[in-house]
Scaffold this motif. Structure first.
Motif, PDB file in Angstrom:
ATOM      1  N   ALA A  43     -19.414   2.142  19.483  1.00 15.27           N
ATOM      2  CA  ALA A  43     -18.655   2.248  20.734  1.00 15.27           C
ATOM      3  C   ALA A  43     -19.255   3.303  21.664  1.00 15.27           C
ATOM      4  CB  ALA A  43     -17.194   2.564  20.432  1.00 15.27           C
ATOM      5  N   ARG A  44     -19.679   4.414  21.112  1.00 13.18           N
ATOM      6  CA  ARG A  44     -20.292   5.458  21.954  1.00 13.18           C
ATOM      7  C   ARG A  44     -21.607   4.979  22.564  1.00 13.18           C
ATOM      8  NH1 ARG A  44     -18.569  10.477  18.147  1.00 13.18           N
ATOM      9  NH2 ARG A  44     -16.518  10.781  19.112  1.00 13.18           N
ATOM     10  N   GLU A  45     -22.354   4.159  21.810  1.00  7.97           N
ATOM     11  CA  GLU A  45     -23.590   3.593  22.361  1.00  7.97           C
ATOM     12  C   GLU A  45     -23.313   2.689  23.558  1.00  7.97           C
ATOM     13  OE1 GLU A  45     -25.571   1.595  19.172  1.00  7.97           O
ATOM     14  OE2 GLU A  45     -26.103   3.466  18.158  1.00  7.97           O
ATOM     15  N   GLN A  46     -22.104   2.137  23.636  1.00  5.91           N
ATOM     16  CA  GLN A  46     -21.725   1.298  24.768  1.00  5.91           C
ATOM     17  C   GLN A  46     -21.346   2.153  25.989  1.00  5.91           C
ATOM     18  OE1 GLN A  46     -22.188  -1.949  23.948  1.00  5.91           O
ATOM     19  NE2 GLN A  46     -22.470  -1.224  21.867  1.00  5.91           N
ATOM     20  N   GLY A  47     -21.231   3.464  25.787  1.00  3.94           N
ATOM     21  CA  GLY A  47     -20.837   4.364  26.867  1.00  3.94           C
ATOM     22  C   GLY A  47     -19.325   4.491  27.025  1.00  3.94           C
ATOM     23  N   TRP A  48     -18.564   4.146  25.991  1.00  3.36           N
ATOM     24  CA  TRP A  48     -17.112   4.190  26.072  1.00  3.36           C
ATOM     25  C   TRP A  48     -16.575   5.525  25.566  1.00  3.36           C
ATOM     26  CZ3 TRP A  48     -16.631  -0.873  22.818  1.00  3.36           C
ATOM     27  CH2 TRP A  48     -17.150  -1.946  23.554  1.00  3.36           C
ATOM     28  N   ARG A  49     -15.368   5.858  26.023  1.00  2.68           N
ATOM     29  CA  ARG A  49     -14.632   6.990  25.441  1.00  2.68           C
ATOM     30  C   ARG A  49     -13.993   6.469  24.156  1.00  2.68           C
ATOM     31  NH1 ARG A  49     -11.992   7.859  30.722  1.00  2.68           N
ATOM     32  NH2 ARG A  49     -10.303   6.820  29.613  1.00  2.68           N
ATOM     33  N   VAL A  50     -14.115   7.240  23.097  1.00  2.00           N
ATOM     34  CA  VAL A  50     -13.680   6.775  21.774  1.00  2.00           C
ATOM     35  C   VAL A  50     -12.615   7.726  21.239  1.00  2.00           C
ATOM     36  CG1 VAL A  50     -14.438   6.260  19.424  1.00  2.00           C
ATOM     37  CG2 VAL A  50     -15.965   5.800  21.350  1.00  2.00           C
ATOM     38  N   TYR A  51     -11.560   7.136  20.685  1.00  5.39           N
ATOM     39  CA  TYR A  51     -10.455   7.896  20.115  1.00  5.39           C
ATOM     40  C   TYR A  51     -10.202   7.420  18.688  1.00  5.39           C
ATOM     41  CZ  TYR A  51      -9.754   8.639  25.074  1.00  5.39           C
ATOM     42  OH  TYR A  51      -9.944   8.940  26.387  1.00  5.39           O
ATOM     43  N   ARG A  52     -10.275   8.373  17.748  1.00  2.00           N
ATOM     44  CA  ARG A  52      -9.924   8.057  16.357  1.00  2.00           C
ATOM     45  C   ARG A  52      -8.422   8.267  16.191  1.00  2.00           C
ATOM     46  NH1 ARG A  52     -14.372   8.990  12.303  1.00  2.00           N
ATOM     47  NH2 ARG A  52     -16.239   9.306  13.527  1.00  2.00           N
ATOM     48  N   ARG A  53      -7.829   7.442  15.333  1.00  2.00           N
ATOM     49  CA  ARG A  53      -6.397   7.547  15.038  1.00  2.00           C
ATOM     50  C   ARG A  53      -5.575   7.603  16.322  1.00  2.00           C
ATOM     51  NH1 ARG A  53      -4.702   7.142  10.414  1.00  2.00           N
ATOM     52  NH2 ARG A  53      -2.851   8.385  10.713  1.00  2.00           N
ATOM     53  N   ALA A  54      -5.847   6.659  17.194  1.00  2.00           N
ATOM     54  CA  ALA A  54      -5.161   6.571  18.483  1.00  2.00           C
ATOM     55  C   ALA A  54      -3.787   5.924  18.304  1.00  2.00           C
ATOM     56  CB  ALA A  54      -6.000   5.749  19.453  1.00  2.00           C
ATOM     57  N   PRO A  55      -2.812   6.310  19.114  1.00  2.03           N
ATOM     58  CA  PRO A  55      -1.485   5.685  19.006  1.00  2.03           C
ATOM     59  C   PRO A  55      -1.543   4.204  19.377  1.00  2.03           C
ATOM     60  CG  PRO A  55      -1.450   7.567  20.523  1.00  2.03           C
ATOM     61  CD  PRO A  55      -2.864   7.353  20.113  1.00  2.03           C
ATOM     62  N   SER A  56      -0.818   3.403  18.635  1.00  2.00           N
ATOM     63  CA  SER A  56      -0.699   1.977  18.906  1.00  2.00           C
ATOM     64  C   SER A  56       0.549   1.737  19.748  1.00  2.00           C
ATOM     65  CB  SER A  56      -0.581   1.212  17.582  1.00  2.00           C
ATOM     66  OG  SER A  56      -0.244  -0.136  17.798  1.00  2.00           O
ATOM     67  N   PRO A  63      12.595   4.047   8.669  1.00  3.94           N
ATOM     68  CA  PRO A  63      13.387   4.953   9.486  1.00  3.94           C
ATOM     69  C   PRO A  63      12.549   5.788  10.455  1.00  3.94           C
ATOM     70  CG  PRO A  63      13.028   5.960   7.362  1.00  3.94           C
ATOM     71  CD  PRO A  63      12.343   4.612   7.331  1.00  3.94           C
ATOM     72  N   MET A  64      11.263   5.479  10.604  1.00  2.00           N
ATOM     73  CA  MET A  64      10.385   6.281  11.467  1.00  2.00           C
ATOM     74  C   MET A  64      10.091   5.559  12.776  1.00  2.00           C
ATOM     75  SD  MET A  64       7.986   7.567   8.290  1.00  2.00           S
ATOM     76  CE  MET A  64       6.645   7.996   9.302  1.00  2.00           C
ATOM     77  N   SER A  65      10.958   4.679  13.220  1.00  2.00           N
ATOM     78  CA  SER A  65      10.694   3.847  14.388  1.00  2.00           C
ATOM     79  C   SER A  65      10.596   4.625  15.694  1.00  2.00           C
ATOM     80  CB  SER A  65      11.729   2.732  14.497  1.00  2.00           C
ATOM     81  OG  SER A  65      13.031   3.265  14.466  1.00  2.00           O
ATOM     82  N   ALA A  66      10.900   5.914  15.693  1.00  2.00           N
ATOM     83  CA  ALA A  66      10.717   6.729  16.894  1.00  2.00           C
ATOM     84  C   ALA A  66       9.248   7.115  17.075  1.00  2.00           C
ATOM     85  CB  ALA A  66      11.586   7.985  16.823  1.00  2.00           C
ATOM     86  N   GLN A  67       8.427   6.874  16.051  1.00  2.56           N
ATOM     87  CA  GLN A  67       7.003   7.208  16.109  1.00  2.56           C
ATOM     88  C   GLN A  67       6.173   5.940  16.228  1.00  2.56           C
ATOM     89  OE1 GLN A  67       6.034   9.504  12.657  1.00  2.56           O
ATOM     90  NE2 GLN A  67       7.709  10.942  12.957  1.00  2.56           N
ATOM     91  N   GLN A  68       4.956   6.079  16.757  1.00  3.76           N
ATOM     92  CA  GLN A  68       4.058   4.937  16.915  1.00  3.76           C
ATOM     93  C   GLN A  68       3.119   4.814  15.723  1.00  3.76           C
ATOM     94  OE1 GLN A  68       6.058   3.972  19.615  1.00  3.76           O
ATOM     95  NE2 GLN A  68       4.232   2.770  19.910  1.00  3.76           N
ATOM     96  N   SER A  69       2.714   3.577  15.418  1.00  4.40           N
ATOM     97  CA  SER A  69       1.641   3.349  14.461  1.00  4.40           C
ATOM     98  C   SER A  69       0.357   3.905  15.060  1.00  4.40           C
ATOM     99  CB  SER A  69       1.458   1.851  14.218  1.00  4.40           C
ATOM    100  OG  SER A  69       2.533   1.320  13.508  1.00  4.40           O
ATOM    101  N   VAL A  70      -0.666   4.042  14.241  1.00  2.00           N
ATOM    102  CA  VAL A  70      -1.957   4.499  14.764  1.00  2.00           C
ATOM    103  C   VAL A  70      -3.017   3.446  14.484  1.00  2.00           C
ATOM    104  CG1 VAL A  70      -1.471   6.976  14.601  1.00  2.00           C
ATOM    105  CG2 VAL A  70      -2.490   5.794  12.664  1.00  2.00           C
TER     106      VAL A  70
END
Length: 191
Positions: A43-56, A63-70
């Protein structure tokens, strides 16, 4: 190029990168980490900004539905919709749910699926890239170890260049032993 075409093109580009990957005797976690690093480098070779473990966009189940998947990797592109990637060694329903939610939100979902080759195809809006490995059990208690050779190294061996004379033609049916008209006895071998 429409989003579906972009997804197919991006999956093909990532597959070419993954096809060159090689490793020996890595644990499951090490293979996943190696593949995530490969995706990030691609992805970096494409010139994109890359985020690991980004929020989905998909929330976690109760019971954790107030939080987002990653997501394993998310990429911001200046010339198109974001690209999101999950790296898995199994077929998990949750992964498909997450990637389908990302597709509905306008992102291009790629699923890098690795394992021994029994890959279940995802729904059509998810593009799958595969990475086939071999596996063996490590007797020293390390669990299962995975190895991968690039496709170029797995080609069948070249056939021998030695030319052999063709076999002599024998008329069928073959005569029984002791009958006349059979093939001559070989020198030094009694019949």
């Amino acid at each position: 190029m429409e989003v579906g075409e972009q997804g197919r093109w991006l999956a093909g580009s990532l597959a070419q990168r993954v096809d060159r990957l090689a490793f020996t005797d890595l644990t499951t976690d090490q293979v996943t980490a190696r593949l995530v690093d490969t995706v990030v480098g691609w992805a970096r070779e494409q010139g994109w900004r890359v985020y690991r473990r980004a929020p989905s966009v998909l929330p976690l189940p109760p019971p954790m539905s107030a939080q987002q998947s990653v997501l394993d990797v998310a990429c911001a592109r200046p010339d198109g919709p974001p690209v999101v990637l999950e790296v898995d060694h199994g077929t998990r329903r949750r992964t498909w749910e997450k990637l389908l939610a990302e597709a509905e939100a306008g992102r291009i979902p790629l699923w890098l699926r690795w394992g021994t080759g029994r890959f279940t195809p995802p729904p059509p809006s998810i593009q799958m890239v595969t990475c086939e490995v071999t596996v063996r059990s490590e007797p020293a208690g390390r669990g299962r170890l995975h190895t991968r050779l690039p496709r170029a190294e797995k080609q069948p061996p070249a056939h021998s260049a030695l030319r052999l004379d063709g076999p002599a033609a024998i008329e069928l049916p073959l005569p029984t032993i002791g009958s006349t008209g059979g093939p001559p006895a070989r020198p030094g071998h009694p019949d």
